[in-house]
Write an enzyme that holds these catalytic residues in place. Sequence first.
Site, PDB file in Angstrom:
ATOM      1  N   ARG A 177       0.895  -1.139   0.227  1.00 38.82           N
ATOM      2  CA  ARG A 177       0.123  -0.085  -0.059  1.00 38.82           C
ATOM      3  C   ARG A 177       0.819   1.273   0.051  1.00 38.82           C
ATOM      4  NH1 ARG A 177      -1.827  -3.444  -1.452  1.00 38.82           N
ATOM      5  NH2 ARG A 177      -3.567  -4.532  -0.656  1.00 38.82           N
ATOM      6  N   SER A 227     -11.164   0.265   3.780  1.00 35.28           N
ATOM      7  CA  SER A 227     -10.500   0.008   5.203  1.00 35.28           C
ATOM      8  C   SER A 227      -9.485   1.159   5.581  1.00 35.28           C
ATOM      9  CB  SER A 227      -9.416  -1.376   4.772  1.00 35.28           C
ATOM     10  OG  SER A 227     -10.233  -2.473   4.667  1.00 35.28           O
ATOM     11  N   GLU A 297      -4.342   3.916   6.795  1.00 34.69           N
ATOM     12  CA  GLU A 297      -4.150   3.549   5.386  1.00 34.69           C
ATOM     13  C   GLU A 297      -4.518   4.952   4.864  1.00 34.69           C
ATOM     14  OE1 GLU A 297      -5.047  -0.323   3.480  1.00 34.69           O
ATOM     15  OE2 GLU A 297      -5.788   0.597   1.961  1.00 34.69           O
TER      16      GLU A 297
HETATM   17  C1  LIG Z   1     -15.387   0.491  -0.707  1.00 37.50           C
HETATM   18  C2  LIG Z   1     -13.824   0.509  -0.905  1.00 37.50           C
HETATM   19  C3  LIG Z   1     -13.339  -0.531  -1.087  1.00 37.50           C
HETATM   20  C4  LIG Z   1     -11.798  -0.560  -1.316  1.00 37.50           C
HETATM   21  N1  LIG Z   1     -11.135  -1.624  -1.478  1.00 37.50           N
HETATM   22  C5  LIG Z   1      -9.718  -1.634  -1.566  1.00 37.50           C
HETATM   23  C6  LIG Z   1      -8.868  -2.844  -1.879  1.00 37.50           C
HETATM   24  O1  LIG Z   1      -9.437  -3.828  -1.891  1.00 37.50           O
HETATM   25  N2  LIG Z   1      -7.539  -2.557  -2.012  1.00 37.50           N
HETATM   26  C7  LIG Z   1      -6.924  -1.634  -2.174  1.00 37.50           C
HETATM   27  O2  LIG Z   1      -5.554  -1.398  -2.189  1.00 37.50           O
HETATM   28  N3  LIG Z   1      -7.588  -0.231  -1.901  1.00 37.50           N
HETATM   29  C8  LIG Z   1      -9.072  -0.290  -1.541  1.00 37.50           C
HETATM   30  N4  LIG Z   1      -9.663   0.792  -1.558  1.00 37.50           N
HETATM   31  C9  LIG Z   1      -8.917   1.996  -1.274  1.00 37.50           C
HETATM   32  C10 LIG Z   1      -8.867   2.731  -2.669  1.00 37.50           C
HETATM   33  O3  LIG Z   1     -10.008   2.735  -3.324  1.00 37.50           O
HETATM   34  C11 LIG Z   1      -7.512   2.682  -3.190  1.00 37.50           C
HETATM   35  O4  LIG Z   1      -6.380   3.160  -2.402  1.00 37.50           O
HETATM   36  C12 LIG Z   1      -7.401   3.470  -4.542  1.00 37.50           C
HETATM   37  O5  LIG Z   1      -6.325   3.054  -5.242  1.00 37.50           O
HETATM   38  C13 LIG Z   1      -7.412   4.812  -4.474  1.00 37.50           C
HETATM   39  O6  LIG Z   1      -7.625   5.541  -5.514  1.00 37.50           O
HETATM   40  P1  LIG Z   1      -8.162   7.083  -5.904  1.00 37.50           P
HETATM   41  O7  LIG Z   1      -8.182   7.258  -7.332  1.00 37.50           O
HETATM   42  O8  LIG Z   1      -9.471   6.855  -5.221  1.00 37.50           O
HETATM   43  O9  LIG Z   1      -7.478   7.834  -4.960  1.00 37.50           O
HETATM   44  P2  LIG Z   1      -7.662   9.347  -4.174  1.00 37.50           P
HETATM   45  O10 LIG Z   1      -8.217   8.686  -2.766  1.00 37.50           O
HETATM   46  O11 LIG Z   1      -8.398  10.278  -4.834  1.00 37.50           O
HETATM   47  O12 LIG Z   1      -6.016   9.630  -3.853  1.00 37.50           O
HETATM   48  C14 LIG Z   1      -5.113   8.838  -3.040  1.00 37.50           C
HETATM   49  C15 LIG Z   1      -3.813   9.439  -3.105  1.00 37.50           C
HETATM   50  O13 LIG Z   1      -3.307   9.060  -4.592  1.00 37.50           O
HETATM   51  C16 LIG Z   1      -2.895  10.411  -5.154  1.00 37.50           C
HETATM   52  N5  LIG Z   1      -3.363  10.121  -6.431  1.00 37.50           N
HETATM   53  C17 LIG Z   1      -4.397  10.172  -7.148  1.00 37.50           C
HETATM   54  N6  LIG Z   1      -4.369  10.223  -8.489  1.00 37.50           N
HETATM   55  C18 LIG Z   1      -3.031  10.153  -8.664  1.00 37.50           C
HETATM   56  C19 LIG Z   1      -2.273  10.403  -9.894  1.00 37.50           C
HETATM   57  N7  LIG Z   1      -2.960  10.309 -11.335  1.00 37.50           N
HETATM   58  N8  LIG Z   1      -1.069  10.631  -9.795  1.00 37.50           N
HETATM   59  C20 LIG Z   1      -0.221  10.580  -8.718  1.00 37.50           C
HETATM   60  N9  LIG Z   1      -1.073  10.278  -7.574  1.00 37.50           N
HETATM   61  C21 LIG Z   1      -2.209  10.412  -7.432  1.00 37.50           C
HETATM   62  C22 LIG Z   1      -3.537  11.578  -4.200  1.00 37.50           C
HETATM   63  O14 LIG Z   1      -2.905  12.614  -4.515  1.00 37.50           O
HETATM   64  C23 LIG Z   1      -3.961  10.770  -2.924  1.00 37.50           C
HETATM   65  O15 LIG Z   1      -2.685  11.254  -2.036  1.00 37.50           O
HETATM   66  C24 LIG Z   1     -11.160   0.706  -1.285  1.00 37.50           C
HETATM   67  C25 LIG Z   1     -11.965   1.872  -1.031  1.00 37.50           C
HETATM   68  C26 LIG Z   1     -13.196   1.718  -0.921  1.00 37.50           C
HETATM   69  C27 LIG Z   1     -14.076   3.023  -0.465  1.00 37.50           C
END
Ligand SMILES: Cc1cc2nc3c(=O)[nH]c(=O)nc-3n(C[C@H](O)[C@H](O)[C@H](O)COP(=O)(O)OP(=O)(O)OC[C@H]3O[C@@H](n4cnc5c(N)ncnc54)[C@H](O)[C@@H]3O)c2cc1C
Length: 307
Positions: A177, A227, A297
Amino acid sequence: MGNNHHIYNKLISITSEENVMVDELLRNHMYTRLGGKADFFVTPSSIEEVQQIVKLANNEQVPFTLLGNGSNLIVRDGGIRGIVLSPKRFTAIKREGNSLIAESGARIIDVSRRALQENLTGLEFACGIPGTVGGALYMNAGAYGGEVKDVLRHTIVVDRNGELLQLVAEDLDLDYRTSNIPDKGYIVLEAHFDLQPGNYHEIKDVMDDLTYKRESKQPLEYPSCGSVFKRPPGYFAGKLIQDSNLQGKGVGDAEVSTKHAGFIINKGNATASDYIAVIEMVQKTVKEKFGVDLEREVRIIGEDVSD
Ligand SMILES: Cc1cc2nc3c(=O)[nH]c(=O)nc-3n(C[C@H](O)[C@H](O)[C@H](O)COP(=O)(O)OP(=O)(O)OC[C@H]3O[C@@H](n4cnc5c(N)ncnc54)[C@H](O)[C@@H]3O)c2cc1C
């Protein structure tokens, strides 16, 4: 205010006016449905525009924040000053040989579904992760034994000087992560995933099974950030929270899920401060009962209302 007007004019000289929103309420763009306003919410249309916006932020010393789908991020109620950039217009996914090339604003769920359509195996694990490709690289997102690190070949990023770079997966130090994307300040624009030819029905069976597991265990009917805590060595965060009798406890509309103790849900009108108060209550209680420090996380950014 005067400086904001100056920055606004610069931004609309780089990208079109419809791509620059002023005082935009971020909760409308967050999976968590939390968070205050951004001074400028910018959705550029091209790589060149991203580069120019980064250079503008540097030259004018304006704070710069990147948002994906907001599924692993809590923005405080006072919002974010300066420029918030969203790659939501970068959503293309294409096949090249046995690779899928996805732009950073594409949902990783959609990349996983495209792999199924193309009879390519390797991205089944991502079929229920509600983030963008950029967010998935940043977090080295993973589930059910798979993670981005297993399939990423290379990526195209813009660095904090606005320069375009192509990096191989190893350059990102992907680990549980985490990646070095926050330290390096990269903006991910595109990711190349190396997959293998597979059988449609076998791939679909795996995805259906994972979806069933997720739907039966996770409170997907409510906004959340998934999570909230990392797995502490030797324990499961959800179990510790459950054994602390915290399920159903909350502040305002933010509550520890009764379905999955590792999730904190927004039952409708939670504020970020409600949500953060629940996170802190969980950390304090678990520490008192079990002596375990739960590490978040999820990231928390932005300003409190009173700041
Ligand atoms: C219901 C649910 C289930 C989930 N299940 C999982 C799972 O099974 N496994 C898991 O790993 N995660 C899970 N997650 C967490 C989340 O979906 C992941 O961590 C996902 O990768 C975050 O992506 P995001 O686009 O929403 O990022 P954001 O939440 O918008 O951003 C997270 C970070 O990434 C950075 N970021 C975003 N886009 C970019 C880019 N283009 N370049 C550089 N940095 C960037 C942002 O600046 C920020 O610091 C879950 C979340 C939810 C709500």
